[in-house]
Design an enzyme around this catalytic site. Structure first.
Site, PDB file in Angstrom:
ATOM      1  N   LYS A   1      42.499  42.834  27.474  1.00 54.49           N
ATOM      2  CA  LYS A   1      41.800  43.530  26.385  1.00 54.49           C
ATOM      3  C   LYS A   1      40.942  42.573  25.562  1.00 54.49           C
ATOM      4  O   LYS A   1      40.144  42.984  24.732  1.00 54.49           O
ATOM      5  CB  LYS A   1      42.807  44.263  25.491  1.00 54.49           C
ATOM      6  CG  LYS A   1      43.518  45.419  26.206  1.00 54.49           C
ATOM      7  CD  LYS A   1      44.565  46.062  25.307  1.00 54.49           C
ATOM      8  CE  LYS A   1      45.402  47.121  26.017  1.00 54.49           C
ATOM      9  NZ  LYS A   1      44.720  48.434  26.133  1.00 54.49           N
TER      10      LYS A   1
ATOM     11  N   THR B   1      42.133  55.093  24.926  1.00 52.94           N
ATOM     12  CA  THR B   1      42.088  56.357  24.190  1.00 52.94           C
ATOM     13  C   THR B   1      41.772  56.097  22.721  1.00 52.94           C
ATOM     14  O   THR B   1      41.240  56.967  22.041  1.00 52.94           O
ATOM     15  CB  THR B   1      43.432  57.115  24.295  1.00 52.94           C
ATOM     16  OG1 THR B   1      44.494  56.188  24.060  1.00 52.94           O
ATOM     17  CG2 THR B   1      43.589  57.744  25.657  1.00 52.94           C
TER      18      THR B   1
ATOM     19  N   LYS C   1      44.941  48.029  19.381  1.00 53.10           N
ATOM     20  CA  LYS C   1      45.440  48.371  20.714  1.00 53.10           C
ATOM     21  C   LYS C   1      46.529  47.367  21.069  1.00 53.10           C
ATOM     22  O   LYS C   1      46.687  46.361  20.378  1.00 53.10           O
ATOM     23  CB  LYS C   1      44.316  48.278  21.745  1.00 53.10           C
ATOM     24  CG  LYS C   1      43.536  46.950  21.610  1.00 53.10           C
ATOM     25  CD  LYS C   1      42.332  46.866  22.534  1.00 53.10           C
ATOM     26  CE  LYS C   1      41.138  47.668  22.085  1.00 53.10           C
ATOM     27  NZ  LYS C   1      40.967  48.926  22.772  1.00 53.10           N
ATOM     28  N   ARG C   2      47.296  47.600  22.164  1.00 51.42           N
ATOM     29  CA  ARG C   2      48.281  46.617  22.596  1.00 51.42           C
ATOM     30  C   ARG C   2      47.601  45.255  22.732  1.00 51.42           C
ATOM     31  O   ARG C   2      46.426  45.173  23.040  1.00 51.42           O
ATOM     32  CB  ARG C   2      48.873  46.999  23.961  1.00 51.42           C
ATOM     33  CG  ARG C   2      49.988  48.013  23.915  1.00 51.42           C
ATOM     34  CD  ARG C   2      50.553  48.273  25.311  1.00 51.42           C
ATOM     35  NE  ARG C   2      49.536  48.732  26.234  1.00 51.42           N
ATOM     36  CZ  ARG C   2      49.233  48.150  27.393  1.00 51.42           C
ATOM     37  NH1 ARG C   2      49.878  47.066  27.791  1.00 51.42           N
ATOM     38  NH2 ARG C   2      48.307  48.662  28.172  1.00 51.42           N
TER      39      ARG C   2
ATOM     40  N   LYS D   1      39.363  58.077  19.835  1.00 47.39           N
ATOM     41  CA  LYS D   1      39.759  58.416  18.457  1.00 47.39           C
ATOM     42  C   LYS D   1      38.744  57.847  17.468  1.00 47.39           C
ATOM     43  O   LYS D   1      38.353  58.514  16.499  1.00 47.39           O
ATOM     44  CB  LYS D   1      41.152  57.854  18.156  1.00 47.39           C
ATOM     45  CG  LYS D   1      42.261  58.496  18.981  1.00 47.39           C
ATOM     46  CD  LYS D   1      43.545  57.664  19.006  1.00 47.39           C
ATOM     47  CE  LYS D   1      44.437  58.145  20.155  1.00 47.39           C
ATOM     48  NZ  LYS D   1      45.521  57.183  20.479  1.00 47.39           N
TER      49      LYS D   1
ATOM     50  N   HIS E   1      48.044  54.882  35.669  1.00 46.18           N
ATOM     51  CA  HIS E   1      47.480  54.449  34.384  1.00 46.18           C
ATOM     52  C   HIS E   1      47.117  52.969  34.331  1.00 46.18           C
ATOM     53  O   HIS E   1      46.779  52.469  33.257  1.00 46.18           O
ATOM     54  CB  HIS E   1      48.449  54.735  33.240  1.00 46.18           C
ATOM     55  CG  HIS E   1      48.686  56.181  32.997  1.00 46.18           C
ATOM     56  ND1 HIS E   1      47.941  56.934  32.113  1.00 46.18           N
ATOM     57  CD2 HIS E   1      49.580  57.041  33.535  1.00 46.18           C
ATOM     58  CE1 HIS E   1      48.384  58.186  32.107  1.00 46.18           C
ATOM     59  NE2 HIS E   1      49.385  58.274  32.968  1.00 46.18           N
TER      60      HIS E   1
HETATM   61  C1  26V Z   1      52.187  47.585  31.373  1.00 44.89           C
HETATM   62  C2  26V Z   1      52.578  46.276  31.555  1.00 44.89           C
HETATM   63  C3  26V Z   1      54.004  45.961  31.637  1.00 44.89           C
HETATM   64  C4  26V Z   1      54.266  44.614  32.258  1.00 44.89           C
HETATM   65  C5  26V Z   1      53.360  43.544  31.744  1.00 44.89           C
HETATM   66  C6  26V Z   1      51.920  43.885  31.835  1.00 44.89           C
HETATM   67  C7  26V Z   1      51.601  45.291  31.620  1.00 44.89           C
HETATM   68  C8  26V Z   1      50.293  45.646  31.487  1.00 44.89           C
HETATM   69  C9  26V Z   1      49.935  46.938  31.294  1.00 44.89           C
HETATM   70  C10 26V Z   1      50.880  47.919  31.253  1.00 44.89           C
HETATM   71  C11 26V Z   1      50.393  49.281  31.039  1.00 44.89           C
HETATM   72  C12 26V Z   1      51.056  50.333  31.813  1.00 44.89           C
HETATM   73  C13 26V Z   1      50.398  51.635  31.772  1.00 44.89           C
HETATM   74  C14 26V Z   1      49.585  51.944  30.556  1.00 44.89           C
HETATM   75  O1  26V Z   1      50.061  51.967  29.449  1.00 44.89           O
HETATM   76  N1  26V Z   1      48.343  52.256  30.774  1.00 44.89           N
HETATM   77  C15 26V Z   1      47.406  52.722  29.756  1.00 44.89           C
HETATM   78  O2  26V Z   1      47.359  54.135  29.862  1.00 44.89           O
HETATM   79  C16 26V Z   1      46.464  54.715  28.933  1.00 44.89           C
HETATM   80  C17 26V Z   1      46.586  56.211  29.082  1.00 44.89           C
HETATM   81  O3  26V Z   1      46.099  56.617  30.318  1.00 44.89           O
HETATM   82  C18 26V Z   1      45.055  54.224  29.189  1.00 44.89           C
HETATM   83  O4  26V Z   1      44.192  54.788  28.231  1.00 44.89           O
HETATM   84  C19 26V Z   1      44.998  52.709  29.119  1.00 44.89           C
HETATM   85  O5  26V Z   1      43.711  52.264  29.493  1.00 44.89           O
HETATM   86  C20 26V Z   1      46.051  52.116  30.029  1.00 44.89           C
HETATM   87  O6  26V Z   1      46.134  50.709  29.856  1.00 44.89           O
END
Ligand code: 26V
Length: 745
Positions: A489, A591, A483-484, A595, A298
């Site tokens: 982003k 996602t 979004k986060r 939506k 992901h």
């Molecule tokens: C996690 C972390 C944790 C440490 C600090 C930086 C950081 C950056 C990103 C993440 C995301 C981890 C995985 C995640 O949430 N991915 C998201 O998954 C969604 C479902 O597939 C997707 O739509 C998003 O584009 C993707 O960012």
């Protein structure tokens, strides 16, 4: 389930002298009784979804909808003088932090509704993702005590199925809580709670505890192993009871889907049980594992790809560390025998530089590996996992994400659902692809759609006024970025674009500007300084504009507090425009983009993630694509210098200057740090995410929207085309693809 019986039970519930929470529990448990009365025969083959996050949101309305009693229940209780909307105050089950966790929830919803046997495994956190408040424009985090007022009537504690999970220094009890997921089949989300000692309880206390210390890292490893081991333990035990210890048919009875790498310890635990407990030879155990596991990636962000120190794993899970090392030796020998070049073996290695590369474990052991949008999967094949892809190309495939239309259309936009009912009958509720046949050029249809959008905007404005005490400009364009909070982003780029528009408005350069409201919703990880600074900057911009009588009737910025699933259910239907402006190549899919499209927002976005597939289906002419493509970004590497760039782009320079020139008070240098992120090499290259490079193209795209919005028929037509072409982005489609191409269920 007996609908008549449930209706009767609901009719018999007495509302007098009961608190809302009491009523909530009573109605919920009446529904639970019906759900649980369903006798299910165990299917021959099941898929299990392993995820550290589930962002389920509110279960109440969703479950009543699934049971087919929502409308009638509303009437029954209205007649008794109780408004079911009171339960809009019920706490979200926010056991996740963003798209990854919400995707898991959408997939569970679709699988149950389509009748696929998909069950979930995860952690029952005592506190969900923190609750966010703003104090002086800055994010303040509060513990999310989600069980406190309303309890959790949608899960059942299964005391008798509790099991032990062993670490070198402690034994933990994993107590399952089962949340039924109701649909054509009744599936289960099983969340484990850690018990047994105060130390043990810490394991399921918080979602993503900070991992910048050794202690924090150990806790994360414990969490991951805790639920993975409990899940694998009960599946193997169950298998042994039914089929004995041969394991020859294990992969026929179940398939384990790893949602990112957080459950990769399940692989090691599986190998440990087979080899150490059931005495299966190592090579044979690996062969069985390779038929059992699947992996979805992901993210390609290096900082988010898990690599655990060998030493740390060794310390609390010596056997697991041993298994992973043995797996490395086993895999390396196999790669060598197959003639892999040395350089590729290193890149695929499970253990390297004293760290376990969890994604490499997942790729090696999984029968299928998938990305979550076309472009993302392409990047996995060409870059992140290129060695493994060359070695085993058939392993890799794409499944573009999807979202459930039951929550993201039927529940959150009843008006739009009725609009489809009136024109299509009810068949589209089962087969969303039917909405494609709506005539988007018909004047009456457009007028009806436009009325719905206006109504949803009015509802959103009322909600924001209630929650934030802020009145949105009426008759304005509502543009949402929800979004986060993350640098990739590029909420910072939107902030600078808003300042650009603000200055141009003040200079009288935009005489025909239609009033516009920018709505932001985002939580910044507690330890992510820069993300918090971006929130502060946006709040300062909001204040600056609100206090400026020259423009505050034309431009408004609102950053809502505590954005969560329930807030999303209000913002998404009430938005005209969806901002999806990540640096090309960084957003795996997104996602929220889907939506918003489903609710008739046009996208202002880059060619990244699922945006590409969205405009492919809705038409590029009906959206506003801007900015550098993945290829352009790649070509810029090593050549782009933001310091030089602003020298030739004064319109960019003017807005970045506000970070340092005293436009905003900044005693503690937080905005200065944002300037540093753009112009200096800090933990990343200067302007690592090309915020300044894409800034003016974003401003142009926003001004183009602003101009075209004035032609109401044209713009509404674009919105309706987006809504009616969104069926591909249903999680029903995605789940069918997983079921057929990945799980074989
Ligand atoms: C996690 C972390 C944790 C440490 C600090 C930086 C950081 C950056 C990103 C993440 C995301 C981890 C995985 C995640 O949430 N991915 C998201 O998954 C969604 C479902 O597939 C997707 O739509 C998003 O584009 C993707 O960012």
């Amino acid at each position: 389930m007996n609908r008549e019986r449930l209706i009767k039970t609901l009719q018999n519930i007495d509302v007098t002298d009961k608190t809302a929470a009491e009523l909530y529990r009573e109605i919920s448990s009446a529904c639970m009784d019906e759900i649980l009365s369903e006798k299910q025969k165990a299917p021959a083959r099941c898929a299990y979804y392993f995820s550290v996050e589930y962002l389920m949101g509110r279960m109440f309305f969703n479950n009543l909808l699934a049971l087919g009693v929502l409308d009638e229940a509303r009437e029954i209780f209205a007649a008794k003088g109780f408004d079911l909307n009171t339960f809009e105050d019920v706490e979200d089950a926010a056991l996740g932090n963003g798209g990854l966790g919400r995707l898991a929830a959408c997939y569970l919803d679709s699988a149950a509704n389509l009748g696929y046997p998909l069950n979930g495994y995860g952690i029952r956190y005592r506190y969900g993702l923190f609750r966010q408040k703003f104090v002086g424009g800055e994010q303040v985090e509060e513990a999310d005590d989600w069980l406190k007022i309303w309890g959790d009537p949608w899960s059942i504690r299964k005391e008798r199925e509790a099991r032990e999970v062993r670490f070198a220094d402690m034994v933990v009890i994993a107590v399952p809580y089962d949340m039924p997921v109701y649909g054509k089949s009744v599936n289960v989300l099983r969340l484990f709670q850690a018990e047994g000692s105060p130390e043990a309880e810490k394991i399921s206390e918080y979602l993503y505890p900070a991992d910048d210390t050794e202690e924090g890292k150990l806790l994360r490893i414990r969490q991951e192993y805790f639920f993975s081991a409990a899940a694998v333990g009960e599946r193997t035990e169950r298998y042994v009871r039914e089929y004995g210890t041969d394991f020859g048919k294990f992969a026929e009875s179940c398939v384990f889907q790893l949602n990112d790498t957080h459950a990769v310890f399940a692989v090691a635990e599986f190998l440990r049980l087979l080899t150490k407990v059931y005495k299966v030879p190592f090579g044979r155990a690996v062969t069985i594992a390779k038929k059992t596991f699947r992996y979805t990636n992901h993210t390609i962000l290096p900082e988010a790809l898990e690599r655990w120190d060998e030493e740390l794993v060794e310390k609390i899970l010596p056997e697991i560390a041993g298994i992973l090392k043995r797996l490395q030796i086993y895999a390396a020998a196999a790669w060598k025998a197959e003639g892999c070049p040395r350089e590729e073996i290193v890149r695929m290695s499970i253990l390297g530089g004293g760290k376990f590369a969890m994604a490499n474990v997942a790729v090696y052991v999984s029968e299928r590996v998938n990305g979550v949008a076309e472009i993302h999967t392409k990047i996995l094949k060409e870059r992140l996992f290129s060695a493994a892809y060359r070695h085993d190309p058939d392993k890799f495939l794409n499944v573009t994400n999807g979202v459930t239309q039951r929550r993201w259309l039927l529940l959150c936009n009843e008006e739009l659902a009725r609009f489809y009912d009136e024109r299509l009958g009810s068949g589209w509720r089962e087969d969303l692809s039917l909405i494609r046949s709506i005539d988007c050029d018909d004047a009456e249809t457009l007028a009806a759609f436009s009325k719905i959008k206006a109504e949803k905007k009015r509802q959103l404005a009322a909600y924001i006024e209630k929650k934030e005490g802020i009145k949105l400009l009426p008759d304005a364009i509502y543009i949402a970025q929800v979004k986060r909070l993350h640098e990739y982003k590029r909420q910072l780029m939107t902030a600078l674009a808003i300042l650009r528009i603000y200055f141009d408005l003040k200079a009288g350069k935009l005489p025909d500007f239609t009033p516009t409201v920018f709505i932001f919703g985002a939580k910044a990880a507690g330890s992510y300084k820069r993300a918090k600074e971006i929130i502060l900057f946006l709040n300062k911009i909001a204040e600056l504009i609100a206090n400026d009588g020259e423009v505050n009737g034309k431009l408004q910025v609102v950053f809502v507090q505590n954005y969560d699933v329930s807030y999303a259910e209000k913002i998404i239907p009430g938005s005209d425009v969806s901002l999806q402006v990540s640096t090309a190549g960084f957003e795996a899919s997104g996602t929220g983009n889907m939506k918003l499209m489903m609710n008739g927002a046009v996208t202002v976005g880059t060619m990244d993630g699922a945006n590409i597939e969205i405009v492919e289906r809705a038409g590029r002419e009906n959206n506003y694509i801007f900015g550098a493509s993945v290829e352009e970004i790649n070509a810029l590497e090593g050549k782009y210098d933001p310091v030089k760039f602003v020298k030739t782009h004064p319109r960019v320079r003017e807005v970045t200057d506000t970070l340092t020139d005293g436009t905003f008070s900044d005693a503690d240098g937080k905005l200065k740090d944002l300037a540093a992120s753009l112009f200096e090499e800090t933990y990343n290259r200067a302007d690592h995410y090309y915020v300044l490079y894409d800034l003016l193209p974003l401003v142009d795209a926003l001004l183009k929207v602003n101009g075209e919005y004035r032609d109401r028929t044209l713009f509404t037509g674009k919105q309706l085309k987006n809504a009616t072409r969104s069926a591909f982005f249903s999680s029903d489609r995605a789940i069918k693809t997983y079921a057929e191409k990945i799980w074989g269920i």
